[in-house]
Design an enzyme around this catalytic site. Structure first.
Site, PDB file in Angstrom:
ATOM      1  N   GLY A   1       2.029   2.633  11.068  1.00  0.00           N
ATOM      2  CA  GLY A   1       2.947   3.771  10.959  1.00  0.00           C
ATOM      3  C   GLY A   1       3.594   4.173  12.274  1.00  0.00           C
ATOM      4  O   GLY A   1       4.156   5.266  12.369  1.00  0.00           O
TER       5      GLY A   1
ATOM      6  N   GLY B   1       2.771  -0.840   4.496  1.00  0.00           N
ATOM      7  CA  GLY B   1       2.724   0.571   4.131  1.00  0.00           C
ATOM      8  C   GLY B   1       4.114   1.102   3.819  1.00  0.00           C
ATOM      9  O   GLY B   1       4.677   0.821   2.763  1.00  0.00           O
TER      10      GLY B   1
ATOM     11  N   GLU C   1      -5.565  -4.766  10.568  1.00  0.00           N
ATOM     12  CA  GLU C   1      -4.580  -3.712  10.771  1.00  0.00           C
ATOM     13  C   GLU C   1      -4.935  -2.922  12.032  1.00  0.00           C
ATOM     14  O   GLU C   1      -5.753  -1.986  11.972  1.00  0.00           O
ATOM     15  CB  GLU C   1      -4.576  -2.752   9.578  1.00  0.00           C
ATOM     16  CG  GLU C   1      -4.220  -3.403   8.267  1.00  0.00           C
ATOM     17  CD  GLU C   1      -3.674  -2.392   7.261  1.00  0.00           C
ATOM     18  OE1 GLU C   1      -2.509  -2.524   6.887  1.00  0.00           O
ATOM     19  OE2 GLU C   1      -4.402  -1.465   6.894  1.00  0.00           O
TER      20      GLU C   1
ATOM     21  N   SER D   1       3.110  -1.713  10.652  1.00  0.00           N
ATOM     22  CA  SER D   1       4.548  -1.671  10.936  1.00  0.00           C
ATOM     23  C   SER D   1       5.289  -2.958  10.582  1.00  0.00           C
ATOM     24  O   SER D   1       6.255  -3.324  11.242  1.00  0.00           O
ATOM     25  CB  SER D   1       4.790  -1.283  12.403  1.00  0.00           C
ATOM     26  OG  SER D   1       4.326   0.023  12.648  1.00  0.00           O
TER      27      SER D   1
ATOM     28  N   LYS E   1       0.106   4.201  -0.285  1.00  0.00           N
ATOM     29  CA  LYS E   1      -0.552   5.369   0.317  1.00  0.00           C
ATOM     30  C   LYS E   1      -0.284   6.620  -0.530  1.00  0.00           C
ATOM     31  O   LYS E   1      -0.369   6.570  -1.755  1.00  0.00           O
ATOM     32  CB  LYS E   1      -0.082   5.542   1.770  1.00  0.00           C
ATOM     33  CG  LYS E   1      -0.284   4.275   2.608  1.00  0.00           C
ATOM     34  CD  LYS E   1      -0.114   4.491   4.082  1.00  0.00           C
ATOM     35  CE  LYS E   1      -0.329   3.181   4.834  1.00  0.00           C
ATOM     36  NZ  LYS E   1      -0.319   3.334   6.267  1.00  0.00           N
TER      37      LYS E   1
ATOM     38  N   HIS F   1      -9.848   1.184   4.873  1.00  0.00           N
ATOM     39  CA  HIS F   1      -8.547   1.392   5.526  1.00  0.00           C
ATOM     40  C   HIS F   1      -8.728   2.399   6.671  1.00  0.00           C
ATOM     41  O   HIS F   1      -9.487   3.359   6.542  1.00  0.00           O
ATOM     42  CB  HIS F   1      -7.525   1.915   4.510  1.00  0.00           C
ATOM     43  CG  HIS F   1      -6.140   1.881   5.071  1.00  0.00           C
ATOM     44  ND1 HIS F   1      -5.685   2.845   5.943  1.00  0.00           N
ATOM     45  CD2 HIS F   1      -5.129   0.986   4.929  1.00  0.00           C
ATOM     46  CE1 HIS F   1      -4.436   2.544   6.306  1.00  0.00           C
ATOM     47  NE2 HIS F   1      -4.082   1.416   5.702  1.00  0.00           N
TER      48      HIS F   1
ATOM     49  N   ASN G   1       0.868  -1.182   0.000  1.00  0.00           N
ATOM     50  CA  ASN G   1       0.000   0.000   0.000  1.00  0.00           C
ATOM     51  C   ASN G   1       0.905   1.232   0.000  1.00  0.00           C
ATOM     52  O   ASN G   1       1.453   1.599   1.034  1.00  0.00           O
ATOM     53  CB  ASN G   1      -0.906  -0.030   1.240  1.00  0.00           C
ATOM     54  CG  ASN G   1      -1.784   1.202   1.337  1.00  0.00           C
ATOM     55  OD1 ASN G   1      -1.814   2.030   0.423  1.00  0.00           O
ATOM     56  ND2 ASN G   1      -2.507   1.335   2.438  1.00  0.00           N
TER      57      ASN G   1
ATOM     58  N   GLU H   1      -7.042   4.790   7.679  1.00  0.00           N
ATOM     59  CA  GLU H   1      -6.805   6.197   7.327  1.00  0.00           C
ATOM     60  C   GLU H   1      -8.027   6.798   6.640  1.00  0.00           C
ATOM     61  O   GLU H   1      -8.312   7.986   6.789  1.00  0.00           O
ATOM     62  CB  GLU H   1      -5.530   6.308   6.474  1.00  0.00           C
ATOM     63  CG  GLU H   1      -4.289   6.114   7.348  1.00  0.00           C
ATOM     64  CD  GLU H   1      -3.091   5.513   6.654  1.00  0.00           C
ATOM     65  OE1 GLU H   1      -3.055   5.477   5.418  1.00  0.00           O
ATOM     66  OE2 GLU H   1      -2.175   5.070   7.385  1.00  0.00           O
TER      67      GLU H   1
HETATM   68  P1  13P Z   1       2.691   0.728   7.843  1.00  0.00           P
HETATM   69  O1  13P Z   1       3.284  -0.546   7.290  1.00  0.00           O
HETATM   70  O2  13P Z   1       3.390   1.953   7.381  1.00  0.00           O
HETATM   71  O3  13P Z   1       2.542   0.661   9.341  1.00  0.00           O
HETATM   72  O4  13P Z   1       1.213   0.842   7.250  1.00  0.00           O
HETATM   73  C1  13P Z   1       0.381  -0.264   7.304  1.00  0.00           C
HETATM   74  C2  13P Z   1      -0.816   0.002   6.491  1.00  0.00           C
HETATM   75  O5  13P Z   1      -1.597   0.877   6.800  1.00  0.00           O
HETATM   76  C3  13P Z   1      -0.999  -0.782   5.260  1.00  0.00           C
HETATM   77  O6  13P Z   1      -2.263  -0.593   4.720  1.00  0.00           O
END
Ligand code: 13P
Length: 245
Positions: free
Chosen positions: A169, A226, A163, A205, A9, A93, A7, A95
């Site tokens: 993150g 991510g 997640e 993470s 993002k 997601h 992802n 976010e």
């Molecule tokens: P990170 O791997 O940056 O923690 O993000 C995970 C994520 O939101 C994948 O969709």
């Protein structure tokens, strides 16, 4: 077979996306062991999809609009992504839920729109730190599953991504034993809604150092990554770690 879904993002602009996509296109790996999926920005989607068309690498949307066409400024519909070659789409997601205010009802509409057009939705679920501290982890996950999956055909093809919001993150990945246990809970719950075997991915993470701990667990079918997925060397070592398991 493990899934490694990247992802990206909003980490990469158009040219950065194409540089990384071209680097990944030259990597060779055992496609029987890993399915690689890329989720570029909407801006880069069509070019990345073109690059990987006909290859084992799948390309997906980070977000979709549920109405096929119309006066929805800023939206790109599931139907448009399907026409542009999307295999998968992320829906719900965290976010999207917590920064852009998407509700479980919005997530359901997006999920259903994906199924309608033949995109495989990846339903993202996860508890917040507050849920966790209040002992409401399972409650939150089951509610997020129920609002979307109630009434869905038992034959529908979809994925779930677990997640935890507090792990995204933050560098604070969910302990692998805990994650495996939660994946079992999710899979049990999924039996209420589907007759299919639904892949459940872990995200939060994940990096090339901790991925090895999750790999032995049967209930963890792969990863939604991510920040570590937006950089060539990290993707390379993630692939190597999964292949070595
Ligand atoms: P990170 O791997 O940056 O923690 O993000 C995970 C994520 O939101 C994948 O969709």
């Amino acid at each position: 077979m493990k899934y490694l879904f990247a992802n990206w993002k909003m980490y990469l602009n158009f040219s950065e996306s194409m540089i990384l996509a071209n680097q990944l296109a030259t990597m060779s790996y055992d496609t029987e062991k890993i399915q690689l999926g890329l989720f570029p920005s909407t801006l880069a989607f069509t070019e990345v999809e073109k690059l990987f068309r006909g290859s084992p690498v799948c390309v997906g949307a980070q977000n979709v609009g549920w109405t096929p066409k119309g006066a929805y400024t800023g939206a790109v519909s599931a139907q448009m992504f399907k026409e542009a070659g999307a295999t998968y789409a992320l829906v719900g997601h965290s976010e999207r839920r917590y920064i852009f205010g998407e509700t479980n009802d919005d997530v359901k509409k997006k999920f259903d729109a994906c199924l309608d057009v033949g995109i495989i939705p990846i339903l993202c679920i996860g508890e917040t730190k507050e849920d966790l501290e209040a002992g409401k982890r399972e409650y939150r996950l089951k509610k997020q599953l129920m609002t979307v999956l109630e009434g869905v055909s038992k034959d529908a093809q979809f994925f779930v991504a677990y997640e935890p919001v507090w792990a995204i993150g933050t560098g604070e990945a969910c302990d692998h034993l805990q994650a495996a246990e939660i994946h079992d809970v999710i899979k049990d719950e999924l039996n209420t809604y589907t007759s299919q075997s639904i892949p459940v991915l872990y995200g939060g993470s994940v990096n090339d150092e901790n991925v090895v701990f999750y790999l032995p667990h049967q209930s963890i079918d792969g990863f939604l990554v991510g920040s570590a997925s937006a950089e060539r060397d990290h993707v390379h070592s993630l692939l190597a770690a999964v292949l070595a398991a």
